[in-house]
Design an enzyme around this catalytic site. Structure first.
Site, PDB file in Angstrom:
ATOM      1  N   LYS A  53      21.796  31.716  32.637  1.00 20.91           N
ATOM      2  CA  LYS A  53      23.048  31.520  31.889  1.00 20.91           C
ATOM      3  C   LYS A  53      24.227  31.917  32.770  1.00 20.91           C
ATOM      4  O   LYS A  53      24.433  33.093  33.078  1.00 20.91           O
ATOM      5  CB  LYS A  53      23.092  32.356  30.611  1.00 20.91           C
ATOM      6  CG  LYS A  53      24.211  31.856  29.706  1.00 20.91           C
ATOM      7  CD  LYS A  53      24.795  32.878  28.778  1.00 20.91           C
ATOM      8  CE  LYS A  53      25.842  33.763  29.369  1.00 20.91           C
ATOM      9  NZ  LYS A  53      27.118  33.114  29.759  1.00 20.91           N
ATOM     10  N   GLU A  76      37.277  50.436  36.917  1.00 19.50           N
ATOM     11  CA  GLU A  76      37.209  49.205  37.710  1.00 19.50           C
ATOM     12  C   GLU A  76      38.289  48.243  37.219  1.00 19.50           C
ATOM     13  O   GLU A  76      38.248  47.771  36.084  1.00 19.50           O
ATOM     14  CB  GLU A  76      35.820  48.557  37.549  1.00 19.50           C
ATOM     15  CG  GLU A  76      35.625  47.385  38.480  1.00 19.50           C
ATOM     16  CD  GLU A  76      34.304  46.657  38.262  1.00 19.50           C
ATOM     17  OE1 GLU A  76      33.901  46.467  37.092  1.00 19.50           O
ATOM     18  OE2 GLU A  76      33.687  46.253  39.252  1.00 19.50           O
ATOM     19  N   GLU A 125      22.868  44.523  38.214  1.00 19.58           N
ATOM     20  CA  GLU A 125      23.866  44.657  39.290  1.00 19.58           C
ATOM     21  C   GLU A 125      25.222  44.731  38.600  1.00 19.58           C
ATOM     22  O   GLU A 125      25.722  43.717  38.102  1.00 19.58           O
ATOM     23  CB  GLU A 125      23.832  43.423  40.203  1.00 19.58           C
ATOM     24  CG  GLU A 125      22.581  43.292  41.028  1.00 19.58           C
ATOM     25  CD  GLU A 125      22.453  44.363  42.090  1.00 19.58           C
ATOM     26  OE1 GLU A 125      23.483  44.945  42.491  1.00 19.58           O
ATOM     27  OE2 GLU A 125      21.310  44.627  42.508  1.00 19.58           O
ATOM     28  N   CYS A 147      32.708  42.906  43.026  1.00 24.42           N
ATOM     29  CA  CYS A 147      32.052  44.113  42.500  1.00 24.42           C
ATOM     30  C   CYS A 147      32.169  45.277  43.467  1.00 24.42           C
ATOM     31  O   CYS A 147      32.393  46.411  43.077  1.00 24.42           O
ATOM     32  CB  CYS A 147      30.596  43.833  42.204  1.00 24.42           C
ATOM     33  SG  CYS A 147      29.710  43.169  43.616  1.00 24.42           S
TER      34      CYS A 147
HETATM   35  P1  NAD Z   1      30.630  40.457  32.056  1.00 26.18           P
HETATM   36  O1  NAD Z   1      29.695  41.609  31.985  1.00 26.18           O
HETATM   37  O2  NAD Z   1      31.684  40.347  31.045  1.00 26.18           O
HETATM   38  O3  NAD Z   1      29.822  39.070  32.002  1.00 26.18           O
HETATM   39  C1  NAD Z   1      28.715  38.832  32.832  1.00 26.18           C
HETATM   40  C2  NAD Z   1      27.772  37.869  32.127  1.00 26.18           C
HETATM   41  O4  NAD Z   1      27.308  38.474  30.920  1.00 26.18           O
HETATM   42  C3  NAD Z   1      28.429  36.544  31.713  1.00 26.18           C
HETATM   43  O5  NAD Z   1      27.507  35.492  31.885  1.00 26.18           O
HETATM   44  C4  NAD Z   1      28.707  36.757  30.232  1.00 26.18           C
HETATM   45  O6  NAD Z   1      28.738  35.563  29.495  1.00 26.18           O
HETATM   46  C5  NAD Z   1      27.527  37.610  29.817  1.00 26.18           C
HETATM   47  N1  NAD Z   1      27.794  38.399  28.619  1.00 26.18           N
HETATM   48  C6  NAD Z   1      28.995  38.828  28.160  1.00 26.18           C
HETATM   49  N2  NAD Z   1      28.848  39.484  26.994  1.00 26.18           N
HETATM   50  C7  NAD Z   1      27.521  39.490  26.715  1.00 26.18           C
HETATM   51  C8  NAD Z   1      26.745  40.012  25.650  1.00 26.18           C
HETATM   52  N3  NAD Z   1      27.295  40.669  24.626  1.00 26.18           N
HETATM   53  N4  NAD Z   1      25.403  39.838  25.683  1.00 26.18           N
HETATM   54  C9  NAD Z   1      24.836  39.163  26.705  1.00 26.18           C
HETATM   55  N5  NAD Z   1      25.526  38.620  27.736  1.00 26.18           N
HETATM   56  C10 NAD Z   1      26.854  38.798  27.751  1.00 26.18           C
HETATM   57  O7  NAD Z   1      31.225  40.497  33.541  1.00 26.18           O
HETATM   58  P2  NAD Z   1      32.325  39.544  34.166  1.00 26.18           P
HETATM   59  O8  NAD Z   1      33.651  39.937  33.676  1.00 26.18           O
HETATM   60  O9  NAD Z   1      31.877  38.149  34.038  1.00 26.18           O
HETATM   61  O10 NAD Z   1      32.180  39.937  35.725  1.00 26.18           O
HETATM   62  C11 NAD Z   1      32.804  41.017  36.289  1.00 26.18           C
HETATM   63  C12 NAD Z   1      31.850  42.203  36.402  1.00 26.18           C
HETATM   64  O11 NAD Z   1      30.706  41.837  37.171  1.00 26.18           O
HETATM   65  C13 NAD Z   1      32.482  43.354  37.151  1.00 26.18           C
HETATM   66  O12 NAD Z   1      32.197  44.550  36.478  1.00 26.18           O
HETATM   67  C14 NAD Z   1      31.793  43.316  38.509  1.00 26.18           C
HETATM   68  O13 NAD Z   1      31.771  44.543  39.178  1.00 26.18           O
HETATM   69  C15 NAD Z   1      30.428  42.831  38.136  1.00 26.18           C
HETATM   70  N6  NAD Z   1      29.718  42.270  39.293  1.00 26.18           N
HETATM   71  C16 NAD Z   1      28.730  43.010  39.885  1.00 26.18           C
HETATM   72  C17 NAD Z   1      28.086  42.524  41.020  1.00 26.18           C
HETATM   73  C18 NAD Z   1      27.014  43.338  41.703  1.00 26.18           C
HETATM   74  O14 NAD Z   1      26.313  42.789  42.550  1.00 26.18           O
HETATM   75  N7  NAD Z   1      26.866  44.615  41.396  1.00 26.18           N
HETATM   76  C19 NAD Z   1      28.430  41.273  41.527  1.00 26.18           C
HETATM   77  C20 NAD Z   1      29.430  40.543  40.905  1.00 26.18           C
HETATM   78  C21 NAD Z   1      30.080  41.055  39.780  1.00 26.18           C
END
Ligand code: NAD
Length: 494
Positions: A189, A398, A265, A300
């Site tokens: 997804k 963050e 991650e 991230c």
């Molecule tokens: P997010 O957690 O809001 O969303 C990530 C994914 O989770 C999306 O596909 C989203 O649709 C899904 N999601 C959202 N709410 C959900 C729920 N209630 N249940 C299940 N799935 C759900 O993150 P974002 O804003 O898309 O991305 C930014 C974040 O990602 C930052 O915190 C960043 O640090 C992190 N990130 C981490 C890495 C790593 O390798 N550690 C890499 C890239 C991004």
């Protein structure tokens, strides 16, 4: 051939966009008839509509993935076949690099040259995991002469993957390449903001020879499609990249369903320490700028906390400001652009809130405004706050935007304490000419990756992931593949 701004604009206009889900190697409309909009953050225009998959589609995709897993067409394929197929996917990614880069650039505002780099890094992952999986041997354990005990890795079955928008194709590839190399079927997804490159990648994978139904892509809302995948009883493991807040929810989903392993991650707030004996100030300044302003800070492992030793602090800040003034903001499709818009109105609002908090908590050195380029929107100027203390929110939280905090320290131990004063532990970098200090800090800093005299080194060969609340488990390298495999011990008495 080097493409110009006009070339990229023309190619973008010629793209055909398809937001339907990809299940059983076919494009399918959302059965519940729900769609979400893919919006170009540069223009605010709707690029296309994307299927908002519901529980029914998730069930369907998982059932297809299970069925194809059980046929053995991929899960029991010859290792050579798997290698050749994954390498064919890598080649297909490279052959379609311009299209894939454009999809990411248009959906999330990523500078086109950065998007092209991400495409190549994605291809490298398929190459690497394809290459490595037929060179891994299992183990023969010591055992009495009439017994043979072996320890083998087996694919798990159906792997679910949920990824964010900041590196759309790359985030997807980081999960897909190792999970597929291990022989699993996958249901992915993508994020609401960025589904198109993952959907296209799935089509390319089928054309490259991946058996039907092995890779399914189900776009949709996190709280519907993401949660349904996280709670699914027939998903054997879940790989997640995203925020710490949502990562924690996946642990709950698992605990309340089938106890599937969940690999996370998550977020970061990486420290970047510059010691007085920094061996190359100019390079360190370039790295500090790239470390926080690449992808408009939406990374991230963004090195968002600059920690300066007193003796070098003033010179470093002068050079930093001069370097920041050379950053060119503009349309991500213009190859000259170094800073594009933020991904969405919601992300822009969140970053603006932190600009206001920062102005209350600390001293603004530069930026702090929402510079509007001609016809532009969602742009935040590269921002630096000084006099930042470790209890400040801008030091702890963050922000995920082009905002850098600066804190000074005297002693090495003080720098280490500041670096570790965080709930996160994803990455850290430091600059020093003292080899002893380099080793001491590699030991002392709580982060999954520590880079000395460079910033945020990453490669498919080395594990990447976080300590503390930055995550559980590691992507890349053999660890990245083995987490999608079950260890089985076999005792054969003869
Ligand atoms: P997010 O957690 O809001 O969303 C990530 C994914 O989770 C999306 O596909 C989203 O649709 C899904 N999601 C959202 N709410 C959900 C729920 N209630 N249940 C299940 N799935 C759900 O993150 P974002 O804003 O898309 O991305 C930014 C974040 O990602 C930052 O915190 C960043 O640090 C992190 N990130 C981490 C890495 C790593 O390798 N550690 C890499 C890239 C991004």
């Amino acid at each position: 051939m080097t493409l110009t701004y006009a070339d990229w604009q023309q190619r973008a206009a010629d793209l055909s966009l398809n937001g339907s889900a990809y299940i059983d190697s076919r494009r399918v409309a959302s059965r519940q008839g729900e769609w979400l909009e893919s919006i170009n953050p540069m223009t605010g225009e709707t690029l296309t509509t994307i299927a908002a998959c519901g529980i029914e589609e998730i069930d369907n995709a998982v059932a297809v993935a299970r069925r194809t897993f059980d046929t053995g067409a991929w899960s029991r394929a010859e290792p050579t076949t798997r290698r050749q197929t994954l390498q064919a996917i890598a080649a297909a990614i490279r052959d379609n690099a311009e299209e894939l880069a454009l999809l990411d650039s248009l959906e999330v505002g990523k500078c086109i040259h950065e998007a092209l780099d991400d495409v190549e890094e994605s291809a490298l992952l398929f190459d690497w995991f394809g290459e490595v999986q037929d060179k891994c041997y299992d183990q023969l354990a010591p055992s009495p002469s009439h017994v043979q005990a072996t320890v083998v890795h087996e694919p798990l079955g159906v792997v679910g993957a949920v990824v964010p928008w900041n590196f759309p194709l790359h985030n997807a590839s980081v999960k897909l390449a190792p999970a597929l190399a291990a022989g699993n079927s996958v249901v992915l997804k993508p994020a609401e903001e960025s589904s198109l490159s993952a959907l296209r990648l799935a089509e390319l994978a089928t054309q490259a020879g991946l058996p039907h139904g092995v890779l399914n892509v189900v776009p949709g809302y996190g709280h519907i499609a993401g949660e349904a995948l996280g709670r699914h009883h027939d998903v054997d493991a879940l790989g997640f990249t995203g925020s710490t807040e949502i990562g924690k929810r996946f642990l709950i989903y698992s605990g309340e369903s089938n106890m599937k392993p969940v690999w996370l991650e998550c977020g970061g707030k990486s420290p970047h320490l510059i010691f007085d004996d920094c061996p190359d100030l100019d390079t360190a300044v370039d790295n500090a700028v790239a470390g926080i302003f690449t992808n408009a800070g939406q990374v991230c492992s963004a090195h968002s906390r600059l920690l300066l030793q007193e003796g070098i602090a003033d010179r470093f800040l002068d050079a930093l400001q001069a370097r920041i003034s050379t950053l060119v903001a503009g349309d991500p499709l213009d190859p000259a652009t170094m800073l594009g818009p933020l991904v969405s109105q919601a992300q822009f609002d969140k970053v603006c809130e932190y600009l206001a908090i920062g102005k209350r908590e600390a001293t603004l050195l530069c930026g702090g405004d929402t510079r509007q380029i001609a016809d532009g929107r969602l742009f935040v100027s590269p921002t630096v706050f000084t006099e930042v203390a470790s209890h400040h929110r801008i030091f702890q939280e963050e922000i995920f935007g082009p905002v850098l905090t600066v804190t000074r320290f005297d002693e090495e131990s003080e720098g280490v304490t500041l670096a570790n004063e965080s709930q996160y532990g994803l990455a850290a970098s430091l600059w020093t000419s003292d080899l002893g200090r380099a080793h001491r800090l590699c030991d002392a800093i709580q982060a999954g990756t520590v880079t000395v005299n460079g910033v945020d080194a990453v490669s498919p060969q080395t594990p990447f992931g976080g300590m503390k609340q930055s995550g559980i488990g590691r992507d890349y390298a053999l660890t990245g593949m083995h987490k999608y495999m079950a260890l089985k011990t076999r005792w054969i008495h003869y």
